[in-house]
Design a protein around this motif. Structure first.
Motif, mmCIF file in Angstrom:
data_model
loop_
_atom_site.group_PDB
_atom_site.id
_atom_site.type_symbol
_atom_site.label_atom_id
_atom_site.label_comp_id
_atom_site.label_asym_id
_atom_site.label_seq_id
_atom_site.Cartn_x
_atom_site.Cartn_y
_atom_site.Cartn_z
ATOM 1 N N GLY B 116 0.813 -1.212 0.000
ATOM 2 C CA GLY B 116 0.000 0.000 0.000
ATOM 3 C C GLY B 116 0.845 1.259 0.000
ATOM 4 N N THR B 117 1.963 1.206 0.699
ATOM 5 C CA THR B 117 2.854 2.370 0.704
ATOM 6 C C THR B 117 3.395 2.632 -0.702
ATOM 7 O OG1 THR B 117 3.490 1.890 2.981
ATOM 8 C CG2 THR B 117 4.950 3.313 1.726
ATOM 9 N N VAL B 118 3.771 1.567 -1.394
ATOM 10 C CA VAL B 118 4.265 1.743 -2.768
ATOM 11 C C VAL B 118 3.169 2.340 -3.646
ATOM 12 C CG1 VAL B 118 5.121 0.532 -4.800
ATOM 13 C CG2 VAL B 118 5.930 -0.132 -2.553
ATOM 14 N N ALA B 119 1.959 1.824 -3.505
ATOM 15 C CA ALA B 119 0.858 2.323 -4.335
ATOM 16 C C ALA B 119 0.574 3.802 -4.055
ATOM 17 C CB ALA B 119 -0.393 1.489 -4.100
ATOM 18 N N LEU B 120 0.561 4.151 -2.778
ATOM 19 C CA LEU B 120 0.220 5.530 -2.421
ATOM 20 C C LEU B 120 1.351 6.504 -2.737
ATOM 21 C CD1 LEU B 120 -1.468 4.747 0.996
ATOM 22 C CD2 LEU B 120 -2.609 5.579 -1.031
ATOM 23 N N ALA B 121 2.583 6.009 -2.713
ATOM 24 C CA ALA B 121 3.725 6.889 -2.983
ATOM 25 C C ALA B 121 4.058 6.955 -4.456
ATOM 26 C CB ALA B 121 4.950 6.392 -2.212
#
Lengths: 262, 557
Positions: B116-121
């Motif tokens: 999720g962090t990769v997707a949001l960043a």
């Protein structure tokens, strides 16, 4: 180079047909591997070394994990939805339709771009507008893989073909990106590779779970009685569990034909 | 570097905790400990992120991989809040069933937070969609732990929803620039058949509808609700906040970003598509609330509450208006936080009273007043009051999705789930059933049963028992001699591992002794977090309104 890449697009479709129509796990995984690996290369221009390497590693890893999960699976797969002939016909029809659609799309884009060759909008320097055969073949292969994969994911009967359908759809999305967006960024290629590997791992986990729980690849959804009936095993008239019902062996239960004499 | 540290801690923590928790015994304890440490590390790293690495126009200034991953205020808020709530969730799961209940939850949470962090960043929509799809695959870690063919069927559904959804979104992303170019080329909305605009406008509309349907499938919005109820039956209830709420957040944020960046600026006449999406949202809100009302199964009821309230997310896409950007992203966070509190409340209620049947829970408030307070706070967080982020987002989405008088209808439909909260509260005030009557009390026990750690006793008596159940091997008649308690000899200096083990066992014993009040406190904590989120704590409003760090997408703007 162009004829080779167009032939590779056809080979990708052949791999897709094999993956959904094969009767043995070995042939199915081999077809899946061909389709996944080949799909990354049907692009004009060909992506950079980093992107290609990442896609090769990701697709190979995904297919390998599926293969590992199939080691304890039955030697024969459940019957395919359409068989070799039907799948090949679907794939061929979708390939032709995709080619024609790409042709029309390229002409429409060229018309929209105007006589100067540009629409005045940023981006979209795709080879599809320039009339590249590779881009048309990529769109056609994407359509073909989508047509093959959709029945597998809409009404899945077994876990292998569900996983195969999912991976083929990912390959189709990559092909569409190659044709419509142009050269993908290396980071995007890396992301697609990681997603393919993870999807392969997830498919492998589901396949392994189905083998562990049911001894085969069939998806037995309790809420889908039609699935249970369609895949009823041949020896389910007297399931093993009934013999030890309530701890009483079947032979000694009252009313049992083969029970002990009173 | 902090973003990279977050990703590394999350990824390594997920792998180690999964490895350890699957082995049982000491490796399981080590895996759980490492997982919790990693979870705390991810949460801390999230709050330590330095946002503001994008300029006013949304262009990334610095970041990982040549500015392809960029920390933002919104990322910090979501991952930080997700981490805080996950810590409480892990405690709840451990109190409910020990390490066995962490086996799927802890690795799945860490993996999903990393993805999720990769997707949001992500500064690239394609990377965002790929990461969002990969995030959803974390659900399989939990669903495959179930027993029997139902687990296979549930995992197959999760695989299908996530991978097919990801592939469809990637395909839409490839189509949008072409369709947008065709749509703009005609210039005339009423273009004749055969002209580029005649093809482009419906194609853009189709992309918008399909994108919304993928998001709907991830949240279980109608007509994809069947997966939700079946999942609720299969998995442990404390995993539902992750599976039904948080895991769908990243892909929803990226989908809204795609529509906002690539579709909305075209200002195309998409009235038909908007009407269709509003109907889907309205149907989901009304029928979801209705299903939650009529279901007597508590798990199903709260799952359908999530379905009903997620319907509002559809309006964030259906608005095709830049003003819906902040409101939609705010509602995502409010929804995840408030539904986490509700689903954990449900899990604790089910554990405490030993039933999922709502009628059997009659009188539960008399035994669990703190849980009642938590439920009221959760309802308040869901509804919000004027001036709160939740209230403003709800009204803004309804107004942007459909003009008057339909916006009023949408607002009313979106609060229909409050009837479910009211029903649960009314049931709780009745005469207690026998199940409720014999449940563990919620308050802290009197003297002699406090959950506080005991004071250290004399060194000679400092012992800690180590579980070693009698085992009979094949052909063995006598059980193996039971291993004695670990003893710290007077005068000897115990090793660090021994000290940690003894302390851990004391904490475990004390916590399990008073698990009822501790569980209630955890639910109350989540409810308070939900209220703070709904109010707009952590600067949610401005974080949600900041531009997305999207690099690509210039094809149509």
């Amino acid at each position: 180079m162009t004829p080779v890449l167009v032939a590779l697009a056809v080979l990708v479709v052949v791999g897709g047909v094999a993956s959904v129509a094969a009767a043995t796990p070995r042939a199915a995984v081999l077809g899946l591997l061909v389709a996944l690996v080949g799909a990354a290369y049907v692009a004009d221009p060909i992506p950079g070394a980093v992107g290609l390497g990442a896609r090769l590693a990701g697709t190979t890893l995904g297919a390998y994990l599926v293969w590992v999960a199939l080691r304890r699976a039955p030697a024969r797969l459940p019957p395919a939805m359409a068989g070799w002939t039907g799948s090949a016909a679907i794939a061929a029809a979708a390939f032709i339709a995709g080619w024609l659609a790409a042709d029309g799309l390229g002409e429409a884009l060229a018309a929209a771009a105007g006589p100067g060759g540009t629409s005045g909008r940023a981006g979209l320097d795709t080879t599809l507008v320039a009339g590249s055969l590779v881009a048309r073949a990529a769109v056609a292969a994407a359509c073909s893989l989508t047509a093959l994969a959709l029945p597998q994911v809409v009404g899945p009967r077994d876990t292998l073909r569900l996983g195969t359908g999912c991976l083929l759809l990912l390959a189709a999305a990559g092909l569409a990106g190659n044709a419509l967006v142009g050269q993908l960024d290396a980071v995007v290629e890396l992301a697609l590779a990681v997603l393919t590997a993870l999807a392969g791992a997830a498919s492998a986990a589901v396949i392994a779970a189905s083998v562990r729980h049911g001894g085969d690849l069939v998806i037995r959804d309790a809420h889908r009685p039609d699935a249970a009936i369609r895949h009823r095993p041949a020896d389910d008239a007297h399931p093993l569990g009934h013999r030890e019902l309530d701890g009483v062996p079947a032979a000694s239960r009252p009313g049992s034909v083969s029970g002990p004499a009173a | 570097m902090r973003l990279l540290a977050l990703l590394l801690i999350g990824g390594i923590g997920a792998a180690l905790s999964a490895w350890g928790l699957h082995r049982g015994g000491r490796p399981a304890r080590a895996g759980a400990l490492l997982g919790v440490v990693a979870l705390l590390g991810v949460t801390g790293a999230a709050f330590a992120l330095r946002p503001g690495r994008i300029d006013v126009s949304g262009e990334p200034v610095t970041g990982l991989f040549d500015a392809h991953l960029v920390a933002t205020d919104y990322l910090r808020l979501i991952v930080g809040l997700w981490g805080l709530e996950s810590v409480v969730l892990v405690v709840v799961a451990w109190l409910l069933g020990g390490l066995a209940r962490l086996r799927g939850l802890l690795p799945a949470t860490l993996a999903a937070m990393t993805g999720g962090t990769v997707a949001l960043a992500s500064a690239d929509l394609a990377v965002g969609f790929a990461a969002g799809a990969a995030t959803g695959l974390g659900a399989l870690v939990i669903s495959l732990h179930g027993d029997g063919p139902a687990a296979v069927a549930a995992a197959a559904r999760d695989l299908r929803v996530n991978v097919v959804g990801g592939a469809v979104l990637l395909g839409c992303l490839a189509v949008v620039p072409i369709a947008g170019r065709l749509a703009l080329a005609g210039g005339d909305p009423g273009a004749a058949a055969g002209s580029p605009a005649f093809t482009g406008v419906p194609a853009i509309g189709l992309v918008a509808v399909v994108t919304t349907l993928v998001v709907a499938a991830r949240w279980g919005i109608l007509p994809f609700h069947v997966r939700v109820s079946r999942l609720a039956d299969l998995v442990p209830p404390e995993t539902l906040p992750l599976l039904l709420a948080w895991i769908a957040v990243p892909v929803t944020v990226v989908a809204i970003a795609m529509v906002d960046r690539l579709v909305t600026p075209l200002a195309l006449p998409l009235d038909g598509e908007r009407a269709l999406l509003v109907v889907i949202a309205l149907a989901s809100m009304v029928l979801g609330a209705l299903a939650a009302m009529v279901h007597d199964d508590l798990r199903h009821a709260v799952a359908y509450v999530v379905v009903g309230e997620a319907g509002l997310l559809v309006l964030a896409i259906a608005a095709f208006d830049p003003a819906a950007w902040g409101a939609g992203r705010s509602w995502i966070v409010v929804l995840a936080a408030s539904k986490t509190a509700l689903l954990v409340w449900s899990a604790v209620i089910e554990d405490r009273f030993g039933t999922r049947s709502v009628p059997d829970l009659r009188g539960w408030i008399r035994r669990s007043p703190f849980l009642a307070v938590a439920l009221v706070l959760t309802a308040l967080a869901t509804l919000g009051i004027p001036g709160w982020i939740a209230y403003d987002a709800r009204t803004a989405l309804a107004a942007l999705g459909a003009g008057p008088p339909w916006d009023l209808v949408l607002v009313i439909a979106s609060v229909l789930t409050l009837a479910v909260y009211a029903r649960l509260l009314i049931v709780g005030t009745g005469q207690p059933t026998s199940r409720v009557d014999r449940a563990a009390p919620e308050w802290v026990a009197p003297v002699g049963r406090t959950w506080a750690l005991r004071r250290p006793v004399a060194p000679a008596a400092r012992t800690a028992t180590v579980d070693a159940a009698p085992v009979l091997l094949e052909g063995q008649e006598e059980p193996l001699p039971r291993r004695g308690p670990r003893r710290i000899r007077p005068g000897s200096s115990p090793t660090l591992a021994t000290r940690v083990e003894v302390a851990g066992q004391r904490v475990a014993t004390a916590a399990r002794r008073d698990r009822a009040p501790l569980l209630s406190a955890a639910v109350l904590t989540l409810a308070i977090l939900a209220v703070l989120t709904s109010w707009g704590a952590l600067n949610l409003g401005s974080a949600a309104a900041e531009p997305a760090p999207i690099l690509n997408g210039a094809g149509t703007d």
